[in-house]
Design a protein around this motif. Structure first.
Motif, mmCIF file in Angstrom:
data_model
loop_
_atom_site.group_PDB
_atom_site.id
_atom_site.type_symbol
_atom_site.label_atom_id
_atom_site.label_comp_id
_atom_site.label_asym_id
_atom_site.label_seq_id
_atom_site.Cartn_x
_atom_site.Cartn_y
_atom_site.Cartn_z
ATOM 1 N N MET A 58 -17.931 7.230 47.078
ATOM 2 C CA MET A 58 -18.687 7.806 45.985
ATOM 3 C C MET A 58 -19.799 6.865 45.531
ATOM 4 O O MET A 58 -20.805 7.306 45.028
ATOM 5 N N GLY A 59 -19.636 5.574 45.735
ATOM 6 C CA GLY A 59 -20.619 4.611 45.252
ATOM 7 C C GLY A 59 -21.891 4.560 46.072
ATOM 8 O O GLY A 59 -22.938 4.205 45.572
ATOM 9 N N SER A 60 -21.834 4.915 47.358
ATOM 10 C CA SER A 60 -23.028 4.823 48.191
ATOM 11 C C SER A 60 -23.731 6.173 48.260
ATOM 12 O O SER A 60 -23.117 7.223 48.099
ATOM 13 N N LEU A 61 -25.036 6.106 48.505
ATOM 14 C CA LEU A 61 -25.812 7.335 48.628
ATOM 15 C C LEU A 61 -25.976 7.679 50.095
ATOM 16 O O LEU A 61 -26.447 6.875 50.891
ATOM 17 N N SER A 62 -25.596 8.879 50.456
ATOM 18 C CA SER A 62 -25.716 9.306 51.852
ATOM 19 C C SER A 62 -27.100 9.903 52.089
ATOM 20 O O SER A 62 -27.907 10.046 51.172
ATOM 21 N N ILE A 63 -27.350 10.281 53.307
ATOM 22 C CA ILE A 63 -28.626 10.889 53.671
ATOM 23 C C ILE A 63 -28.836 12.210 52.933
ATOM 24 O O ILE A 63 -29.959 12.556 52.574
ATOM 25 N N TRP A 64 -27.755 12.913 52.657
ATOM 26 C CA TRP A 64 -27.871 14.193 51.956
ATOM 27 C C TRP A 64 -28.327 14.000 50.518
ATOM 28 O O TRP A 64 -29.082 14.815 49.991
ATOM 29 N N HIS A 65 -27.908 12.932 49.895
ATOM 30 C CA HIS A 65 -28.374 12.650 48.534
ATOM 31 C C HIS A 65 -29.888 12.431 48.525
ATOM 32 O O HIS A 65 -30.598 12.939 47.651
ATOM 33 N N TRP A 66 -30.375 11.658 49.497
ATOM 34 C CA TRP A 66 -31.805 11.381 49.560
ATOM 35 C C TRP A 66 -32.598 12.645 49.880
ATOM 36 O O TRP A 66 -33.708 12.828 49.356
ATOM 37 N N ILE A 67 -32.064 13.521 50.711
ATOM 38 C CA ILE A 67 -32.756 14.778 51.027
ATOM 39 C C ILE A 67 -32.865 15.650 49.783
ATOM 40 O O ILE A 67 -33.916 16.242 49.514
ATOM 41 N N VAL A 68 -31.786 15.723 48.998
ATOM 42 C CA VAL A 68 -31.812 16.523 47.766
ATOM 43 C C VAL A 68 -32.810 15.936 46.779
ATOM 44 O O VAL A 68 -33.599 16.667 46.163
ATOM 45 N N VAL A 69 -32.818 14.615 46.637
ATOM 46 C CA VAL A 69 -33.774 13.967 45.713
ATOM 47 C C VAL A 69 -35.199 14.235 46.170
ATOM 48 O O VAL A 69 -36.078 14.559 45.353
ATOM 49 N N LEU A 70 -35.482 14.116 47.452
ATOM 50 C CA LEU A 70 -36.811 14.382 47.979
ATOM 51 C C LEU A 70 -37.225 15.837 47.740
ATOM 52 O O LEU A 70 -38.368 16.113 47.357
ATOM 53 N N ALA A 71 -36.304 16.762 47.938
ATOM 54 C CA ALA A 71 -36.605 18.180 47.712
ATOM 55 C C ALA A 71 -36.935 18.432 46.245
ATOM 56 O O ALA A 71 -37.877 19.170 45.929
ATOM 57 N N VAL A 72 -36.190 17.827 45.328
ATOM 58 C CA VAL A 72 -36.455 18.010 43.894
ATOM 59 C C VAL A 72 -37.816 17.437 43.526
ATOM 60 O O VAL A 72 -38.595 18.055 42.786
ATOM 61 N N VAL A 73 -38.146 16.261 44.049
ATOM 62 C CA VAL A 73 -39.440 15.647 43.759
ATOM 63 C C VAL A 73 -40.575 16.520 44.285
ATOM 64 O O VAL A 73 -41.577 16.738 43.596
ATOM 65 N N LEU A 74 -40.418 17.044 45.489
ATOM 66 C CA LEU A 74 -41.453 17.927 46.040
ATOM 67 C C LEU A 74 -41.592 19.206 45.230
ATOM 68 O O LEU A 74 -42.706 19.710 45.036
ATOM 69 N N LEU A 75 -40.490 19.739 44.732
ATOM 70 C CA LEU A 75 -40.565 20.953 43.912
ATOM 71 C C LEU A 75 -41.238 20.677 42.567
ATOM 72 O O LEU A 75 -42.006 21.498 42.068
ATOM 73 N N LEU A 76 -40.949 19.536 41.980
ATOM 74 C CA LEU A 76 -41.524 19.226 40.676
ATOM 75 C C LEU A 76 -43.010 18.889 40.761
ATOM 76 O O LEU A 76 -43.814 19.369 39.954
ATOM 77 N N PHE A 77 -43.370 18.061 41.701
ATOM 78 C CA PHE A 77 -44.744 17.570 41.749
ATOM 79 C C PHE A 77 -45.616 18.315 42.746
ATOM 80 O O PHE A 77 -46.829 18.310 42.627
ATOM 81 N N GLY A 78 -45.041 18.928 43.733
ATOM 82 C CA GLY A 78 -45.827 19.630 44.745
ATOM 83 C C GLY A 78 -46.416 18.665 45.757
ATOM 84 O O GLY A 78 -46.594 17.485 45.497
ATOM 85 N N ARG A 79 -46.698 19.161 46.940
ATOM 86 C CA ARG A 79 -47.216 18.306 48.001
ATOM 87 C C ARG A 79 -48.615 17.808 47.695
ATOM 88 O O ARG A 79 -48.985 16.705 48.045
ATOM 89 N N GLY A 80 -49.420 18.619 47.041
ATOM 90 C CA GLY A 80 -50.805 18.232 46.751
ATOM 91 C C GLY A 80 -50.895 17.062 45.786
ATOM 92 O O GLY A 80 -51.689 16.137 45.972
ATOM 93 N N LYS A 81 -50.088 17.087 44.741
ATOM 94 C CA LYS A 81 -50.134 16.016 43.754
ATOM 95 C C LYS A 81 -49.660 14.693 44.342
ATOM 96 O O LYS A 81 -50.211 13.638 44.049
ATOM 97 N N ILE A 82 -48.638 14.749 45.167
ATOM 98 C CA ILE A 82 -48.113 13.517 45.756
ATOM 99 C C ILE A 82 -49.134 12.917 46.719
ATOM 100 O O ILE A 82 -49.358 11.708 46.721
ATOM 101 N N SER A 83 -49.778 13.748 47.528
ATOM 102 C CA SER A 83 -50.776 13.216 48.459
ATOM 103 C C SER A 83 -51.982 12.659 47.710
ATOM 104 O O SER A 83 -52.560 11.647 48.114
ATOM 105 N N ASP A 84 -52.372 13.319 46.614
ATOM 106 C CA ASP A 84 -53.465 12.791 45.787
ATOM 107 C C ASP A 84 -53.078 11.450 45.175
ATOM 108 O O ASP A 84 -53.883 10.518 45.126
#
Length: 76
Positions: A1-27
């Motif tokens: 439970m203490g370590s973050l797996s690849i699935w945790h990082w994928i979910v975090v990345l998906a949430v960040v992309l949904l919140l900020f959008g691809r255009g804002k992150i590239s800018d």
């Protein structure tokens, strides 16, 4: 439970992309890259500054006039 797996990082990345959008992150990444390039250019400009010209000797300031002759000094 203490370590973050690849699935945790994928979910975090998906949430960040949904919140900020691809255009804002590239800018944002483009702005960061421009800032880094500007910083490097400024550091290179500081290294290439020419030495000051020594065409005329420095003038003494008025309060740094030449020392008074010994006859004008008072004995202590």
């Amino acid at each position: 439970m203490g370590s973050l797996s690849i699935w945790h990082w994928i979910v975090v990345l998906a949430v960040v992309l949904l919140l900020f959008g691809r255009g804002k992150i590239s800018d944002l990444m483009g702005d960061v890259a421009k800032g880094i390039k500007s910083f490097k250019k400024g550091m290179a400009d500081d290294d290439e500054t020419p030495a000051p010209k020594a065409s005329e000797p420095p003038r003494p300031l008025p309060h740094q006039a030449s020392p008074a002759p010994e006859t004008e000094k008072k004995a202590v």
